[in-house]
Design a protein around this motif. Structure first.
Motif, PDB file in Angstrom:
ATOM      1  N   CYS A  73       0.857  -1.186   0.000  1.00 31.21           N
ATOM      2  CA  CYS A  73       0.000   0.000   0.000  1.00 31.21           C
ATOM      3  C   CYS A  73       0.892   1.235   0.000  1.00 31.21           C
ATOM      4  N   CYS A  76      -0.164   3.720   3.204  1.00 31.83           N
ATOM      5  CA  CYS A  76       0.257   3.502   4.590  1.00 31.83           C
ATOM      6  C   CYS A  76       1.467   2.577   4.696  1.00 31.83           C
ATOM      7  N   CYS A 115      -6.370  -1.744   0.306  1.00 37.08           N
ATOM      8  CA  CYS A 115      -5.511  -2.085   1.434  1.00 37.08           C
ATOM      9  C   CYS A 115      -6.374  -2.498   2.632  1.00 37.08           C
ATOM     10  N   CYS A 118      -5.823   0.406   5.569  1.00 32.75           N
ATOM     11  CA  CYS A 118      -6.305   1.793   5.498  1.00 32.75           C
ATOM     12  C   CYS A 118      -7.376   1.988   4.420  1.00 32.75           C
TER      13      CYS A 118
HETATM   14 ZN   LIG Z   1      -2.892   1.120   3.398  1.00 33.20          ZN
END
Ligand SMILES: [Zn+2]
Lengths: 147, 246
Positions: A73, A76, A115, A118
């Motif tokens: 991701c 994050c 993801c 997040c």
């Molecule tokens: Zn993420």
């Protein structure tokens, strides 16, 4: 049914490669496929065996390696596997049935997966392409590996 | 070795490839692509591939929105409209939006070409601008004929020069057609140019040269044919027929 076009792609590529390199007999093709493409290995092998006839691949075996992709991701930084997004993959499958988008085009993953941490779609997938990772050929009685 | 790229190249080789391009969005590129392909398909098999994966307008124009492509042993089967075959990513993702980071875009494009059951010559409806799709197209079929679509507006002409600089000056393409869309409308046999006129002499003076320049009229009736563009047979179609396929 899509497995037949993948087999076609692999066979044509190897035949071209063999012509360019003056190879007379290929004994093995190592194929890497991303796990979330859900290609049926049995059908792929069957298609390969049917379509290879009367070519330099006549005696070639298809070895399939399922590549477990790593998703990263970009939002994050979380790294995850296809197992971590299994529920999302199941949703895609239930919406589209057998010929669902990721089966045809694993590179569509960022459109259908997010993801798990997040929720961002800004994810990079490693090993999303179908690749020929090695070819074994028979050269004057001995086998050698090319990759 | 990447079998998909190899197959995509093979699938395109030996075909005539038209790439409908624009520098700017909203110049009517998809409608032009659709009607141009329809006109070609009156004489031969044509496959229209919608590469503008973010709008996926072609399936909307032809009334295939929300429909999925069949997949057979021959791969992705196009939607058929007579001898016109339509391939659209919307036939793979239905109504889902598509978000693709850079590298994935070219990979999706390569798979779309290599897995599709292509027939006849190929028309690509390209996304606006100079993106990954253009680089992929060049890798797969360097011999494509560019049809560059613009409107007569000054902004559009200005932006289109970037695209022309790239394909004409950089790539040395000599077979570029300039399609000036929404150029005029016919008002009781009087030609009205609501967006102004293009100064072709100036373009020539600046070093741009075209195989063909075609001005496409505005036809308000076209709106009634969204979703069934295959039934349209008005001024735009006549103009494309007469100016491109003579
Ligand atoms: Zn993420």
């Amino acid at each position: 049914m899509h497995e037949w076009s993948v087999a076609d792609a692999v066979i044509r590529t190897v035949i071209n490669w063999a012509e360019e390199n003056h190879v007379k007999e290929v004994t093995k093709v190592k194929l890497g496929i991303p796990s979330y493409s859900f290609l049926e290995v049995d059908i792929l092998k069957e298609a390969f065996d049917m379509m290879k006839k009367d070519s330099v691949l006549d005696h070639a075996e298809l070895e399939i390696v399922i590549k477990e992709p790593t998703f990263v991701c970009k939002n994050c930084g979380y790294e995850f596997s296809s197992n971590d997004v299994k529920d999302q993959l199941d949703t895609v499958r239930s919406e589209f049935g057998e010929e669902y988008p990721l089966h045809l085009m694993p590179a569509l993953a960022p459109s259908f997966l997010k993801c798990p941490k997040c929720g961002s779609h800004d994810i990079i997938v490693k090993s999303q392409d179908i690749t020929i990772d090695g070819i074994e050929v028979k050269e004057s009685g001995t086998a050698e590996t090319v990759s | 070795m990447e079998p998909l790229r190899q197959l995509a190249k093979e699938k395109l080789s030996g075909r005539k490839i038209f790439a409908v391009m624009s520098a700017k969005g909203g110049v009517g590129k998809s409608i032009f692509s659709a009607i141009f392909s329809l006109v070609l398909s009156e004489k031969e098999d044509v496959t229209l591939i919608d590469m503008d994966i973010h709008t996926m307008a072609s399936s909307k124009l032809f009334g295939f929105e929300g429909k999925l492509h069949e997949v057979s042993k021959n791969g992705i089967e196009p939607f058929n409209i007579g001898r016109l075959n339509l391939i659209s990513l919307s036939g793979v993702v239905k109504n889902n939006y598509v978000i693709l980071p850079g590298g994935n875009q070219s990979s999706v494009m390569e798979s779309l070409i290599s897995f599709s059951n292509l027939k006849g010559n190929v028309v690509f409806d390209m996304p606006p601008g100079l993106g990954d799709e253009l680089l992929v197209l060049e890798k797969l079929a360097n011999n494509y004929s560019p049809l560059v679509v613009t409107t007569p507006s000054k902004v559009s002409i200005k932006v289109v020069k970037y695209l022309l600089d790239y394909i004409e000056k950089e790539k040395g393409k000599k077979n570029v057609s300039l399609v000036v869309n929404m150029a005029y409308f016919n008002c009781d046999d009087k030609i009205v140019k609501p967006f102004g006129s293009v100064n072709y002499d100036e373009l020539k003076y600046e070093g741009y040269s075209f195989d063909k320049i075609v001005e496409i009229p505005i036809d308000p009736k076209i709106e009634d044919y969204i979703g069934r563009i295959q039934d349209y047979s008005g001024e735009i179609k006549e103009k494309i027929k007469n100016d491109f396929l003579k």
